[in-house]
Design an enzyme around this catalytic site. Structure first.
Site, PDB file in Angstrom:
ATOM      1  N   CYS A  15      40.309  39.968  46.853  1.00 42.02           N
ATOM      2  CA  CYS A  15      40.997  39.629  47.271  1.00 42.02           C
ATOM      3  C   CYS A  15      40.375  38.527  48.089  1.00 42.02           C
ATOM      4  CB  CYS A  15      41.819  41.004  48.188  1.00 42.02           C
ATOM      5  SG  CYS A  15      43.632  40.466  49.297  1.00 42.02           S
ATOM      6  N   HIS A  54      44.248  44.031  44.068  1.00 43.92           N
ATOM      7  CA  HIS A  54      43.314  44.497  44.378  1.00 43.92           C
ATOM      8  C   HIS A  54      43.305  46.157  43.001  1.00 43.92           C
ATOM      9  CE1 HIS A  54      42.772  44.123  48.875  1.00 43.92           C
ATOM     10  NE2 HIS A  54      43.784  43.489  48.460  1.00 43.92           N
ATOM     11  N   GLU A 108      41.722  47.731  42.036  1.00 48.51           N
ATOM     12  CA  GLU A 108      40.956  49.276  42.659  1.00 48.51           C
ATOM     13  C   GLU A 108      41.421  50.208  42.954  1.00 48.51           C
ATOM     14  OE1 GLU A 108      40.442  46.082  44.738  1.00 48.51           O
ATOM     15  OE2 GLU A 108      40.500  46.919  46.797  1.00 48.51           O
TER      16      GLU A 108
END
Ligand code: GLN
Length: 539
Positions: free
Chosen positions: A383, A509, A511
């Site tokens: 990001c 993102h 994750e």
């Protein structure tokens, strides 16, 4: 079978790990064949944690449907491998917002609007909502905060009412407390637990199970004493010892027969024993690494562990997938300068530049990107990390000295990262970013293609700024490849440098979707690249 409702409250202290206990119970029930989800009720007045500084509340987790939520939802998804949604996270602010809007519409027909019954009715409605979809057998509700706090009283009151409104076998209450060990007295102390349960009972809620966080084993005598003073059945006091990994906790709870106690009270019989083999295989790999790498996490909220929770967890998953221990070294971005970067990042096998907001630390992040790019060190930007990778490339490869994100320099003449048109009109801060899952077309023959191995992926977003398509042709010509593109808006979602051994950055993102059983592929490949780099440089 009716939908069953399990409530988890906490007492004595915060940070006891209610979310992990709730997720562990959910995991056990799921592993026995039930359809389970978890929801969290947070007692603060923000509508959602999206407007909270990560220092206040840790990471803001984002769901598929674009809800900005408490980080515990990340644990729920990682433990269960399911997706949650806006309905899984409710705050006091959201409850009041609904009730006040209804009052303005005149929906209460002249009645005085009160905490009981109007606020508690709205809480109960939301507590039961997911259960009414027919998608779940068990709904676990974690009540945030600590019993006794003024803020959580309406939630506990709603639980009290449901305790009588639901059939007895459909309601279960678990209370998590702390049993402190006093070194000087060489004793575990039960008094805080007694007081916490008394407080809960004085609000009319009776716990069926008490889970005790403890550093030392609870003796049978101590368990009996807690049961006696806290008015629960002997055998319904269970311990939760500090665990070496959060993913060990479901196994610890299984050893304490937590799932059996719960199933008995809920009158669910005849289920098979839990199948935790996939989680167990993961833990085995995690516990027996054959190599080790050091990865720098360059960010601005590094003092608080929870601020990058999902990234940290993704490294745990990716490490296990590579049988490699990943030591994540957090580095404060605003301490980095072009001069001190070689010293501060010395010995790192990979560099991750983290997401973030605002201008503090941006120049440090750019310095970290440059160091990774020029020295062939594996790099991963997420990001804001991708945005800074683009700015760095524009400045130092293309020589565009004034290249910047308009988040940092609003009037720059070279806005390589800029607000989208629709974002320019937004004045409200809450819930107005580009949020949630978006598709991304992966370009053939790229590193991203090698990593994902498929043409169309979906990942979650949380940002306002984007790579400015005006500059893409020149960036690509100079060696920064756009390897992932949103098929509808044509926004750049992944960039990489083909001439570098491993340099990738994503606007989304990744994750947020990593789990122990399905580690996120970019993280897996990044850890592998770090291992290769370490081997090649023979450190
Ligand atoms: N501040 C940047 C944006 O809003 C990046 C956000 C992030 O890293 N999550 O676009």
């Amino acid at each position: 079978m009716n939908t069953k409702y399990v409530f988890v409250t906490g007492g004595v202290a915060s940070s006891l790990g209610k979310g992990i206990i709730a997720a562990s119970l959910a995991k056990l029930l799921q592993a026995r064949g039930l359809r389970v989800t978890i929801q969290k009720f947070d007692p603060y007045l923000n509508i959602d944690p999206g407007t909270l500084n990560p220092y206040e509340h840790g990471e803001c987790y984002v769901t598929e449907d674009g809800a900005e939520t408490d980080l515990d939802l990340g644990h729920y998804e990682r433990f269960l491998g399911i997706y949650t949604s806006q309905a899984n996270n409710v705050t006091t602010g959201r409850i009041y917002n609904t009730v006040i809007s209804k009052e303005r519409e005149g929906a209460y027909l002249g009645k005085t609007v009160q905490i009981v019954p109007h606020i508690t009715d709205e809480i109960k409605r939301r507590m039961l909502l997911l259960g009414q979809t027919g998608d779940y057998d068990v709904i676990i509700t974690e009540v945030g905060g600590t019993v006794g706090d003024m803020e959580s009283q309406p939630f506990v009151e709603a639980m009290r009412q449901l305790q009588w409104e639901l059939p007895e076998e459909d309601f279960l209450s678990i209370h998590l407390t702390l049993i402190p060990y006093l070194k000087a007295a060489k004793e575990l102390k039960t008094k805080p637990t007694q007081h916490s349960v008394q407080e809960l009972q004085s609000q009319g809620v009776h716990p069926d199970i008490i889970v005790c966080r403890t550093e030392k084993e609870l003796t049978p005598e101590l368990r009996k004493k807690i049961a006696l003073f806290c008015n629960v059945k002997p055998g319904h006091v269970i311990q939760s010892m500090d665990a070496w990994s959060i993913y060990q906790v479901p196994f610890n709870m299984e050893k304490e027969h937590m799932d059996d106690l719960v199933l008995n009270k809920l009158e669910i019989h005849g289920l098979p024993e839990p199948d935790l083999s996939a989680l167990s295989a993961f833990l085995d790999r995690l516990q027996h690494p054959t190599a080790e790498v050091k990865i720098a996490l360059v960010g601005k909220y590094v003092e608080l562990q929870d601020a990058y929770k999902s990234i940290q967890e993704s490294f745990v998953h990716a490490g296990a997938a590579n049988c490699c221990k990943v030591n994540v070294v957090t580095i404060q971005a605003d301490h980095l300068t072009p001069e001190n970067v070689p010293e501060k990042l010395a010995g790192m096998d990979g560099i991750l530049v983290a997401p973030g907001f605002g201008s503090r630390g941006l120049e440090g992040k750019i310095a970290a990107v440059r160091y990774a790019r020029e020295n062939g060190i594996p790099f991963f930007g997420i990001c804001l990390g991708m945005q800074m990778a683009v700015v760095e490339f524009a400045r130092n490869v293309l020589g565009w000295a004034s290249a910047a994100s308009t988040e940092e320099v609003p009037d720059t003449t070279c806005p390589v990262i800029d607000l989208m048109e629709e974002q320019k009109k937004t004045t409200l801060k809450g819930g107005t970013m580009r949020l949630g899952a978006y598709p991304c077309a992966v370009q053939e023959g790229t590193l991203a293609w090698k990593i994902y191995g498929k043409p169309l992926i979906s990942e979650r977003h949380r940002h306002r700024y984007e790579l400015n398509n005006r500059f893409v042709a020149e960036l690509q010509a100079a060696g920064l490849r756009v390897s992932g593109i949103n098929p509808e808006s044509h926004l750049a979602e992944i960039v990489e440098i083909p001439a570098h051994p491993f340099f990738i950055a994503t606007q989304f993102h990744p994750e947020l979707k990593s789990t122990p059983e399905r580690p996120q592929p970019i993280f897996v490949h990044f850890v592998k690249a770090a291992l290769d780099y370490k081997e090649a440089t023979q450190r």
